[in-house]
Scaffold this motif. Structure first.
Motif, short mmCIF file in Angstrom:
data_model
loop_
_atom_site.label_atom_id
_atom_site.label_comp_id
_atom_site.label_asym_id
_atom_site.label_seq_id
_atom_site.Cartn_x
_atom_site.Cartn_y
_atom_site.Cartn_z
N ALA A 29 5.35 -6.95 7.61
CA ALA A 29 5.35 -5.91 8.58
C ALA A 29 6.03 -4.82 8.04
CB ALA A 29 5.95 -6.56 9.77
N ASN B 137 3.82 -3.04 5.65
CA ASN B 137 3.03 -2.30 6.20
C ASN B 137 3.21 -0.86 6.82
OD1 ASN B 137 0.71 -4.09 6.08
ND2 ASN B 137 1.20 -5.14 7.94
N LEU B 138 4.63 -1.02 7.33
CA LEU B 138 5.44 0.14 7.68
C LEU B 138 5.45 1.09 6.68
CD1 LEU B 138 6.43 1.84 10.20
CD2 LEU B 138 8.61 0.65 9.48
N ARG C 88 4.01 1.45 3.84
CA ARG C 88 2.98 1.94 3.09
C ARG C 88 2.35 3.12 4.17
NH1 ARG C 88 -1.29 -2.22 3.09
NH2 ARG C 88 -2.83 -0.55 2.95
N SER C 89 2.21 2.82 5.40
CA SER C 89 1.74 4.02 6.11
C SER C 89 2.43 5.26 6.22
CB SER C 89 2.10 3.36 7.75
OG SER C 89 3.38 3.43 8.10
N ASP D 110 11.31 1.89 14.36
CA ASP D 110 10.82 2.22 12.83
C ASP D 110 11.31 3.15 12.46
OD1 ASP D 110 9.66 3.68 14.89
OD2 ASP D 110 7.80 3.84 13.77
N ALA E 67 3.73 0.71 12.55
CA ALA E 67 2.72 1.01 11.34
C ALA E 67 1.48 1.36 11.58
CB ALA E 67 2.52 -0.25 10.49
N TRP F 239 -0.41 4.86 11.10
CA TRP F 239 -1.78 4.80 10.25
C TRP F 239 -2.79 5.78 11.20
CZ3 TRP F 239 -2.03 4.10 5.26
CH2 TRP F 239 -1.40 3.05 4.77
N GLY G 52 -5.81 0.58 7.36
CA GLY G 52 -4.52 0.32 7.33
C GLY G 52 -3.99 -0.31 8.78
N GLU H 268 -5.25 -3.89 9.42
CA GLU H 268 -4.58 -4.82 8.74
C GLU H 268 -3.22 -4.89 9.51
OE1 GLU H 268 -2.73 -4.56 4.14
OE2 GLU H 268 -4.55 -3.74 4.53
N ALA H 269 -2.64 -4.06 9.97
CA ALA H 269 -1.44 -4.05 10.69
C ALA H 269 -1.66 -4.98 12.15
CB ALA H 269 -0.62 -2.81 11.08
#
Lengths: 208, 474
Positions: free
Chosen positions: A20, A23-24, A26-27, A110, B274, B278, B288, B291-292
């Motif tokens: 997770a 993912n965060l 990368r975003s 986040d 996330a 995206w 993206g 995927e999340a």
């Protein structure tokens, strides 16, 4: 700051949480390198770019707080952001006192994590700049003759050439020549900038 | 049954027998001079039989006098000639012996009957004797107490009509057929009282055999309604205790379980953020986000599974006996306890035999056993600091059962306590209630298995339990 030239390390034993966070990051265009345990992190190579470490407090084997202690003992200066499922106050105080950037409780906002990462990377960036400046100063200092090195603390103490000449038992004119060499080799434009360099190099001097 | 006889009756009947002997003797005297012997000896024997010892001897005296007066020369005189003395004495002796035989035999027979009668009457179980046509010949006192019928109401009526409820008629007839072939029938069943109420009974029925032929049947009933009820209450109390113990254990695990649920929730929140980021990009980055979102679905399922496991363990009613894979139970409980072990810095290792034969069991109860053993092992290592804390779970396949072993590197079994660890309320823990191992052992034994503890070398203890392999897979 160019984010892509940074690296964020994540040490987290829970695979879901690990993914997770990846993912965060990368975003928002951050590259993450994932580790399941403290040992795994310690044995990995670290790239020469600004970094920070997102560290879970509760880990199997070496805990997050143990890793923090280990890193500081071996002079690895990396900004740490702690995350925990149930942080108590004494634990977070301990972590912050030992230099952590932030202490977040899961589930965290986040933005809080991203802000902490931003701050940590900036801190690391500054530290790295400072480190390279000091390295440069050191090499300049290395190029000085022993007489010039002897002169440096006396000059930054604010003494006049005459006073220095009397102190080291030479002529005022000789001091003037050495002083000129010193300023040039250290690339100091003024006495004030030489003073800052002496401070950064941790050269002891006494002010009059 | 004994009929008390008055002295008048006994002595009267004795005189009657002697009188009859006299009459018959006089009748045959003319052509059978010694015939009187047989009649008088018979008379004293009968007098002894019917009138007992006293009346028998009385008959001997009367017979002797009569015989001497009428049948031993000189006739019609109470004198005995010297020649006739041996003859007379022989008669006297025979008469005494005959009379004694009669009365002694009678006494022995009466004694035996009395013993059997007492046994029949005083037995604390309901006894019915029926003939081959199911007609009641005799019932005892306890029968009248249990079933509510008087003796007169029962005798000569068919026993099935009296006490067998309609829905059990077939079963009763079946049992009777087996009885007829000489078998003993032993069943737990339901019977009916006179007032129509039903009772749980344990019934033993057997045929009475004389000269190789079945002549009647004994039916013996014990009322087990109360003990059955007590057993049910005991089982209920045990189930409640087990439930309470599960709740207590789960309470101890609460913080670890919270962690176990918080972890996927944290991941869901982060993945959700996330995905939003995206999608919020210009242009939005759908891959993206996808995927999340996939991670979110997986983590949500994981959280739901944890909650499901906890709920099934906290459920009050036990689940039915089903075919189970013991390894699955081990894995489930290890998942629940993983973060607790982690928190206590215990390394968990499992050596699971695969494939392992299925067992027949109650999933929740067996999970509870695993949970108790694992928590005990973790507790036993709480003060271990001079060596690695290790928890080792092994499953293996024995010929007729599966063996599960829980090993720890803790302090092991204290020699003075090793016998008491399975006792109720025995505990070495500061805040333990001491029911964990007691409950675990009763669960394992209810599954037909065994639970025992042994010392591990060099440190720690091994808790072992076996569960028989499900008969379908053998």
């Amino acid at each position: 700051m160019n984010l892509s030239r940074n690296r964020v390390f994540v040490v987290e034993d829970d695979p879901s949480m690990r993914t997770a966070i990846k993912n965060l990051l990368r975003s928002v265009g951050l590259e993450a390198q994932l580790f399941a345990s403290a040992q795994e992190f310690l044995s990995a190579d670290r790239p020469d770019v600004p970094t920070c470490l997102i560290l879970d407090v509760r880990l199997p084997g070496l805990s997050g707080l143990d890793l923090q202690r280990e890193l500081s003992a071996s002079n690895v200066d990396i900004p740490i952001i702690f995350i925990t499922a149930h942080g108590d106050i004494p634990m977070s105080v301990r972590a912050m006192k030992a230099g952590a950037v932030e202490f977040l409780t899961k589930p965290f906002r986040d933005q809080d994590l991203l802000d902490a990462i931003q701050a940590a990377l900036a801190q690391d960036h500054v530290r790295r700049q400072k480190d390279s400046e000091i390295a440069e100063l050191r090499s300049r200092f290395q190029s000085l003759t022993s007489r010039e090195r002897e002169l440096l603390p006396l000059v930054v103490s604010g003494r006049s050439n005459k006073e220095i000449a009397a102190e080291i038992g030479t002529s005022e004119i000789t001091v003037k020549v050495h002083r000129g060499h010193l300023m040039r080799k250290m690339r100091a434009r003024s006495l004030a900038s030489l003073l800052r360099m002496a401070t950064d190099l941790k050269i002891p001097y006494t002010t009059v | 049954m004994r009929i008390p006889q008055s002295a008048t009756f006994r002595y009267g009947i004795s005189l009657l027998f002697v009188g009859v002997a006299l009459g018959l003797s006089l009748l045959v005297h003319s052509f059978l001079p010694d015939g009187f012997l047989i009649f008088f000896l018979s008379a004293v024997m009968l007098a002894g039989w019917f009138g007992r010892m006293g009346a028998g001897l009385f008959a001997v005296v009367v017979s002797t006098v009569t015989v001497d007066y009428l049948f031993i020369p000189p006739y019609r005189a109470f004198v005995i000639e010297l020649d006739e003395l041996p003859y007379f004495l022989t008669f006297l002796l025979s008469a005494v012996v005959t009379s004694w035989l009669g009365s002694a035999r009678r006494y022995a027979e009466e004694k035996q009957t009395a013993h059997l009668d007492e046994l029949f009457e005083q037995t604390p179980e309901a006894v019915i004797l029926v003939d081959l046509h199911d007609r009641v010949l005799r019932v005892n006192k306890e029968f009248t107490h249990i079933f509510g019928y008087g003796i007169d109401e029962s005798v000569k009526r068919p026993s099935t009509e009296l006490i067998v409820p309609a829905q059990f008629k077939g079963e009763a007839l079946n049992a009777r057929e087996r009885l007829a072939t000489g078998q003993v029938v032993n069943v737990e069943t339901v019977r009916r009282r006179k007032d129509g109420s039903l009772i749980n009974v344990s019934e033993v029925a057997f045929p009475v055999i004389a000269n190789g032929k079945v002549i009647a049947y004994y039916l013996i009933f014990r009322d087990i309604t109360k003990s059955k009820l007590a057993l049910e209450q005991l089982q209920k109390a045990q189930a409640e205790l087990a439930h309470l113990s599960r709740i207590t254990t789960m309470g101890e695990l609460a913080s670890s379980i919270a962690h176990e649920i918080n972890q996927p929730i944290g991941a869901i929140v982060t993945n959700g953020n996330a995905a939003l980021r995206w999608l919020g990009q210009q242009p939005s980055h759908v891959e993206g986000a996808e995927e999340a979102l996939e991670c979110i679905v997986r983590d949500a399922n994981r959280a739901a599974q944890v909650i499901g496991r906890i709920r099934s363990l906290l459920r009050k009613n036990t689940s039915p006996m089903v075919s189970l894979d013991i390894n699955e139970i081990i894995r489930e409980v290890l998942l629940l306890t993983a973060s607790e072990a982690n928190r206590r810095q215990v390394a968990v290792k499992s050596e699971i035999a695969a494939p392992i034969p299925a067992i027949l069991g109650d999933r929740v109860q067996l999970q509870q056993v695993m949970l108790n053993l694992i928590m005990n092992s973790l507790d036993s290592m709480s003060i271990t600091t001079d060596r690695p804390r290790e928890l080792r779970i092994k499953s293996s396949n024995k010929s007729d059962c599966v063996l599960v072993q829980v090993e720890d590197s803790g302090n092991g079994l204290d020699a003075q306590h090793s016998n008491s660890i399975f006792d109720p309320f025995f505990t070495t823990k500061k805040d333990g209630i001491g029911m964990g191992l007691t409950i675990s052992r009763s669960i394992v034994e209810a599954h037909g298995g065994r639970l025992w503890a042994e010392q591990r070398t060099p440190h720690g203890a091994i808790l072992n339990f076996t569960i028989p392999i499900s008969p379908r897979t053998v």
